[in-house]
Design a protein around this motif. Structure first.
Motif, PDB file in Angstrom:
ATOM      1  N   ILE A  61       0.870  -1.167   0.000  1.00 48.69           N
ATOM      2  CA  ILE A  61       0.000   0.000   0.000  1.00 48.69           C
ATOM      3  C   ILE A  61       0.910   1.221   0.000  1.00 48.69           C
ATOM      4  N   THR A  62       0.683   2.136  -0.918  1.00 51.40           N
ATOM      5  CA  THR A  62       1.531   3.312  -1.011  1.00 51.40           C
ATOM      6  C   THR A  62       0.666   4.547  -1.231  1.00 51.40           C
ATOM      7  N   LYS A  63       1.257   5.688  -1.019  1.00 47.90           N
ATOM      8  CA  LYS A  63       0.510   6.935  -1.166  1.00 47.90           C
ATOM      9  C   LYS A  63       0.716   7.533  -2.548  1.00 47.90           C
ATOM     10  N   THR A  64      -0.263   8.283  -2.973  1.00 48.90           N
ATOM     11  CA  THR A  64      -0.174   8.987  -4.246  1.00 48.90           C
ATOM     12  C   THR A  64       1.082   9.852  -4.284  1.00 48.90           C
ATOM     13  N   GLY A  65       1.810   9.755  -5.421  1.00 51.40           N
ATOM     14  CA  GLY A  65       3.001  10.563  -5.596  1.00 51.40           C
ATOM     15  C   GLY A  65       4.294   9.879  -5.184  1.00 51.40           C
ATOM     16  N   LYS A  66       4.186   8.779  -4.485  1.00 51.46           N
ATOM     17  CA  LYS A  66       5.385   8.063  -4.040  1.00 51.46           C
ATOM     18  C   LYS A  66       5.968   7.229  -5.181  1.00 51.46           C
ATOM     19  N   ARG A  67       7.282   7.017  -5.122  1.00 50.27           N
ATOM     20  CA  ARG A  67       7.946   6.132  -6.056  1.00 50.27           C
ATOM     21  C   ARG A  67       7.961   4.731  -5.452  1.00 50.27           C
ATOM     22  N   ILE A  68       7.663   3.759  -6.284  1.00 46.35           N
ATOM     23  CA  ILE A  68       7.653   2.391  -5.794  1.00 46.35           C
ATOM     24  C   ILE A  68       8.262   1.467  -6.839  1.00 46.35           C
ATOM     25  N   MET A  69       8.975   0.449  -6.383  1.00 49.41           N
ATOM     26  CA  MET A  69       9.588  -0.525  -7.267  1.00 49.41           C
ATOM     27  C   MET A  69       9.077  -1.917  -6.912  1.00 49.41           C
ATOM     28  N   LEU A  70       8.700  -2.634  -7.940  1.00 46.94           N
ATOM     29  CA  LEU A  70       8.325  -4.034  -7.808  1.00 46.94           C
ATOM     30  C   LEU A  70       9.447  -4.865  -8.424  1.00 46.94           C
ATOM     31  N   GLU A  71       9.858  -5.895  -7.710  1.00 51.72           N
ATOM     32  CA  GLU A  71      11.000  -6.657  -8.171  1.00 51.72           C
ATOM     33  C   GLU A  71      10.591  -8.073  -8.589  1.00 51.72           C
ATOM     34  N   CYS A  72      11.340  -8.601  -9.538  1.00 51.61           N
ATOM     35  CA  CYS A  72      11.068  -9.938 -10.051  1.00 51.61           C
ATOM     36  C   CYS A  72      12.379 -10.641 -10.317  1.00 51.61           C
ATOM     37  N   SER A  73      12.472 -11.875  -9.869  1.00 54.08           N
ATOM     38  CA  SER A  73      13.644 -12.685 -10.179  1.00 54.08           C
ATOM     39  C   SER A  73      13.188 -14.069 -10.601  1.00 54.08           C
ATOM     40  N   GLN A  74      13.985 -14.707 -11.459  1.00 58.45           N
ATOM     41  CA  GLN A  74      13.596 -16.014 -11.984  1.00 58.45           C
ATOM     42  C   GLN A  74      14.772 -16.972 -12.034  1.00 58.45           C
ATOM     43  N   THR A  75      14.441 -18.235 -11.890  1.00 61.33           N
ATOM     44  CA  THR A  75      15.458 -19.282 -11.945  1.00 61.33           C
ATOM     45  C   THR A  75      15.224 -20.219 -13.124  1.00 61.33           C
ATOM     46  N   PHE A  87      14.218  -8.448 -13.303  1.00 63.50           N
ATOM     47  CA  PHE A  87      13.484  -7.465 -14.095  1.00 63.50           C
ATOM     48  C   PHE A  87      12.580  -6.704 -13.150  1.00 63.50           C
ATOM     49  N   SER A  88      12.838  -5.420 -12.955  1.00 68.24           N
ATOM     50  CA  SER A  88      12.058  -4.649 -11.986  1.00 68.24           C
ATOM     51  C   SER A  88      11.175  -3.620 -12.679  1.00 68.24           C
ATOM     52  N   LEU A  89      10.060  -3.348 -12.053  1.00 73.45           N
ATOM     53  CA  LEU A  89       9.077  -2.384 -12.556  1.00 73.45           C
ATOM     54  C   LEU A  89       8.968  -1.239 -11.570  1.00 73.45           C
ATOM     55  N   SER A  90       9.046  -0.008 -12.072  1.00 73.35           N
ATOM     56  CA  SER A  90       8.941   1.165 -11.197  1.00 73.35           C
ATOM     57  C   SER A  90       7.758   2.029 -11.579  1.00 73.35           C
ATOM     58  N   LEU A  91       7.124   2.567 -10.544  1.00 73.37           N
ATOM     59  CA  LEU A  91       6.127   3.606 -10.711  1.00 73.37           C
ATOM     60  C   LEU A  91       6.767   4.863 -10.134  1.00 73.37           C
ATOM     61  N   GLU A  92       7.118   5.795 -11.002  1.00 71.17           N
ATOM     62  CA  GLU A  92       7.871   6.961 -10.549  1.00 71.17           C
ATOM     63  C   GLU A  92       7.054   7.839  -9.617  1.00 71.17           C
ATOM     64  N   SER A  93       5.783   7.985  -9.912  1.00 67.05           N
ATOM     65  CA  SER A  93       4.907   8.798  -9.075  1.00 67.05           C
ATOM     66  C   SER A  93       3.531   8.130  -9.092  1.00 67.05           C
ATOM     67  N   ALA A  94       3.315   7.276  -8.123  1.00 63.59           N
ATOM     68  CA  ALA A  94       2.116   6.431  -8.145  1.00 63.59           C
ATOM     69  C   ALA A  94       0.828   7.250  -8.081  1.00 63.59           C
ATOM     70  N   ILE A  95      -0.182   6.767  -8.811  1.00 60.38           N
ATOM     71  CA  ILE A  95      -1.505   7.385  -8.783  1.00 60.38           C
ATOM     72  C   ILE A  95      -2.546   6.305  -8.509  1.00 60.38           C
ATOM     73  N   PRO A  96      -3.712   6.693  -7.980  1.00 58.89           N
ATOM     74  CA  PRO A  96      -4.708   5.682  -7.580  1.00 58.89           C
ATOM     75  C   PRO A  96      -5.123   4.720  -8.695  1.00 58.89           C
ATOM     76  N   ASN A  97      -5.171   5.172  -9.957  1.00 57.42           N
ATOM     77  CA  ASN A  97      -5.615   4.226 -10.991  1.00 57.42           C
ATOM     78  C   ASN A  97      -4.528   3.226 -11.394  1.00 57.42           C
ATOM     79  N   GLN A  98      -3.414   3.251 -10.696  1.00 58.80           N
ATOM     80  CA  GLN A  98      -2.417   2.197 -10.853  1.00 58.80           C
ATOM     81  C   GLN A  98      -2.609   1.090  -9.808  1.00 58.80           C
ATOM     82  N   THR A  99      -3.651   1.219  -9.036  1.00 57.39           N
ATOM     83  CA  THR A  99      -4.032   0.137  -8.122  1.00 57.39           C
ATOM     84  C   THR A  99      -4.459  -1.066  -8.941  1.00 57.39           C
TER      85      THR A  99
END
Lengths: 111, 116
Positions: A12-26, A74-86
């Motif tokens: 759960i993050t606030k609007t405007g925050k930067r967030i990174m989602l991480e992914c690793s595979q074997t 392979f990581s995914l970033s949301l530079e400035s999160a907004i509610p419709n990215q929920t």
């Protein structure tokens, strides 16, 4: 251990925050993907990468960026999160034929 | 451009009924792969089957069968004698095998509810 691991599983993050989602595979696959799932819209492609030096935009890349740090990461970033990215976000890897193996998903809520 | 259409948004059946999930695809390539994935209520995505564009032979695996017809660009999925555990969202997907490579594209999914 899972073949494709996503972190975090829930966030759960606030609007405007930067967030990174991480992914690793074997799996040893060169191809990696990030998808977003919303009710009634199926799985929509955000970004994909066919090797470490290759990054491609998908159907809905606006507001997102990615980094392929290594074959396995392979990581995914949301530079400035907004509610419709929920949404529920999935990372996947595939062989050249496209048979994909998915992570367990990250449920992201932007408030 | 590639496209996958699953016209059925939701299907409800009673246990032991047969049910067919429809999938229609669009592609300009002659070499491509088609897939079905299952997403049970727990949320994970499970690979069910892959077919390549050169192999139109229908496939049966237990209660599951798949009918691939290039003439109608369809790749339909039939569950025989459905069970409650079959309740899930089912996705059809397409991957084109061009040298440049294209990503796996999904349909919007069909939600199957099987009641007892």
């Amino acid at each position: 251990d899972a073949d494709v691991t996503q972190t975090p599983r829930n966030r759960i993050t606030k609007t405007g925050k930067r967030i990174m989602l991480e992914c690793s595979q074997t799996k040893g696959h060169d191809r990696m993907y990030w998808y977003r799932q919303d009710p009634g819209l199926g799985l929509r492609l955000i970004y994909y990468s066919f090797d470490v030096k290759d990054i491609n935009k998908g159907e809905i890349s606006d507001g997102y960026s990615v980094s392929r740090q290594a074959q396995a990461k392979f990581s995914l970033s949301l530079e400035s999160a907004i509610p419709n990215q929920t949404a529920l976000y999935f990372c996947a890897t595939s062989d050249y034929r496209g048979t994909a193996f998915f992570g367990q998903g990250t449920r992201l809520t932007v408030v | 451009a590639q496209k996958v259409t699953q016209a059925q948004t939701e299907i409800s059946v009673v246990e032991k009924e047969d049910v067919t999930l429809d999938c229609v695809y669009e592609t300009r390539d002659t070499t491509y792969y088609l897939f079905w994935y299952k997403q049970p209520p727990s949320g994970e995505l499970v690979f069910l089957i892959r077919r390549n564009s050169f192999d139109e032979q229908n496939e049966i695996s237990g209660r599951y069968s798949w009918n691939f017809q290039k003439s109608t660009s369809s790749f339909n999925f039939t569950i025989t004698a459905s069970q409650v555990v079959d309740s899930a969202v089912y996705f059809c997907a397409l991957s084109e095998a061009t040298q440049a490579g294209t990503a796996l594209i999904f349909g919007k999914g069909t939600t199957l509810s099987v009641s007892s």
